[in-house]
Design an enzyme around this catalytic site. Structure first.
Site, PDB file in Angstrom:
ATOM      1  N   LYS A   1      -1.021  -1.014  -4.393  1.00  0.00           N
ATOM      2  CA  LYS A   1      -2.034  -0.145  -4.116  1.00  0.00           C
ATOM      3  C   LYS A   1      -1.653   1.312  -3.922  1.00  0.00           C
ATOM      4  O   LYS A   1      -0.794   1.651  -3.126  1.00  0.00           O
ATOM      5  CB  LYS A   1      -3.093  -0.561  -3.147  1.00  0.00           C
ATOM      6  CG  LYS A   1      -4.180   0.227  -2.793  1.00  0.00           C
ATOM      7  CD  LYS A   1      -4.872  -0.176  -1.684  1.00  0.00           C
ATOM      8  CE  LYS A   1      -6.317   0.489  -1.556  1.00  0.00           C
ATOM      9  NZ  LYS A   1      -7.034   0.051  -0.396  1.00  0.00           N
TER      10      LYS A   1
ATOM     11  N   TYR B   1       0.694  -1.282   0.142  1.00  0.00           N
ATOM     12  CA  TYR B   1       0.001   0.040   0.094  1.00  0.00           C
ATOM     13  C   TYR B   1       1.041   1.174  -0.074  1.00  0.00           C
ATOM     14  O   TYR B   1       1.625   1.506   1.091  1.00  0.00           O
ATOM     15  CB  TYR B   1      -0.911  -0.037   1.238  1.00  0.00           C
ATOM     16  CG  TYR B   1      -2.215   0.646   1.163  1.00  0.00           C
ATOM     17  CD1 TYR B   1      -2.382   1.685   0.073  1.00  0.00           C
ATOM     18  CD2 TYR B   1      -3.287   0.690   2.257  1.00  0.00           C
ATOM     19  CE1 TYR B   1      -3.599   2.535  -0.044  1.00  0.00           C
ATOM     20  CE2 TYR B   1      -4.262   1.333   2.163  1.00  0.00           C
ATOM     21  CZ  TYR B   1      -4.494   2.354   0.996  1.00  0.00           C
ATOM     22  OH  TYR B   1      -5.451   2.949   1.095  1.00  0.00           O
TER      23      TYR B   1
END
Length: 317
Positions: A170, A144
């Site tokens: 992400k 992330y």
């Protein structure tokens, strides 16, 4: 045991809508197992590509490691077999490893590696942190990119070369130049998903950069609308996307932006409005104020994005 290999997981996730189910709490702020399982069962009944347990919308930041493991276990046990569940790993490297291993033991297909505990990180430190987590499990790992964990394109490439189970990137940064570098250097070795708040707002332009999917928080309470929006994005139907933005998403953002932390609180409010109450948020977040809740209820009704149940007196539950 996971039924999807990391490669199979990536293939499934990259071409479908993803979501982070809200975590259900009771009136005392404790985990509400039955309510949560019911929510997961409802969510997985739609054509969603994957569900992330104990993520941001699931208030993973407020869960203990033990609660994180329980929530992931309940999600795995309550979803359709066709819908993969991913856990979340955050905090220090040791805690992230603990959460990742617990998710794998619970039968999760993968994990989302959130930023480490608040401290400055350089690329060597991020490489070591992410590498330790990838090495600790056999299931798929998605990093992330946000807050203090901004991975360079080269760091991601080094991780991808070393760890076959690193499958996704992400992005919650929204830096077009940075994203262009990451996608250009790593190509189709990874899949790319959007993680900016209310990702629908950015979905169409990011698709042009190879970000083929995103995590939809609003899927929690308006799943049909969220799936229709994603289908419009993938068809490059600009007119349909703009219509949905103006009808619901942008007014929704106006309410969300009235308070800090409302990105999660508004989801819990939406769930209550549509008759799938998962309780209040935990501190340090707080629920929507009365006027904000009323405005969201009116918006859901006016935009015709979900059925809103009423009591016998005609008042919203």
């Amino acid at each position: 045991m996971a039924q999807f290999s990391p490669h199979e997981l990536a293939d499934r996730l990259k071409d479908g809508l993803l979501s982070f189910p809200a975590t259900a709490f009771d009136a005392q702020g404790e985990l509400a197992e039955t309510t949560y399982r019911d929510h997961i069962e409802w969510q997985s009944g739609f054509d969603v590509a994957g569900l992330f347990a104990a993520g941001g919308t699931g208030e993973g930041f407020s869960l203990t490691p033990e609660e994180n493991a329980l929530v992931t276990e309940w999600a795995v046990g309550s979803t359709r077999p066709e819908v993969p569940v991913l856990g979340s790993a955050s905090g220090s490297t040791k805690q992230a490893i603990r959460c990742a291993r617990a998710a794998e033991q619970a039968g999760a297909e993968g994990i989302l590696l959130l930023p480490p505990y608040l401290t400055e990180c350089d690329q060597d430190g991020l490489l070591e942190h992410a590498s330790a987590v990838c090495s600790a499990v056999n299931i798929g790992v998605i990093v992330y990119n946000r807050a203090n964990a901004i991975y360079s394109a080269e760091t991601i490439a080094r991780l991808a070369e070393k760890h076959p189970n690193l499958v996704g990137f992400k992005d919650a940064l929204g830096d077009i130049e940075h994203l262009a570098r990451v996608t250009a250097v790593n190509g189709d070795r990874l899949f790319y998903l959007g993680g900016l708040p209310t990702a629908e707002t950015y979905a169409l332009p990011l698709l042009q950069m190879g970000v083929s999917t995103y995590s939809s928080a609003m899927f929690n309470f308006v799943p049909d609308f969220a799936l229709e929006f994603y289908a419009d994005v993938r068809r490059l139907d600009h007119a349909a996307v703009q219509e949905k933005l103006h009808r619901f998403v942008l007014p929704y953002l106006d309410i969300r932006d009235r308070g800090k932390g409302y990105g999660v609180s508004i989801i819990k409010a939406g769930l209550r409005i549509v008759g799938h109450d998962c309780g209040s948020v935990r501190p340090p977040l707080h629920d929507l104020r009365e006027q904000d809740y009323h405005d969201l209820e009116q918006l859901v009704r006016a935009a015709n994005v979900a059925d809103v149940p009423t009591t016998q007196k005609g008042e919203t539950r």
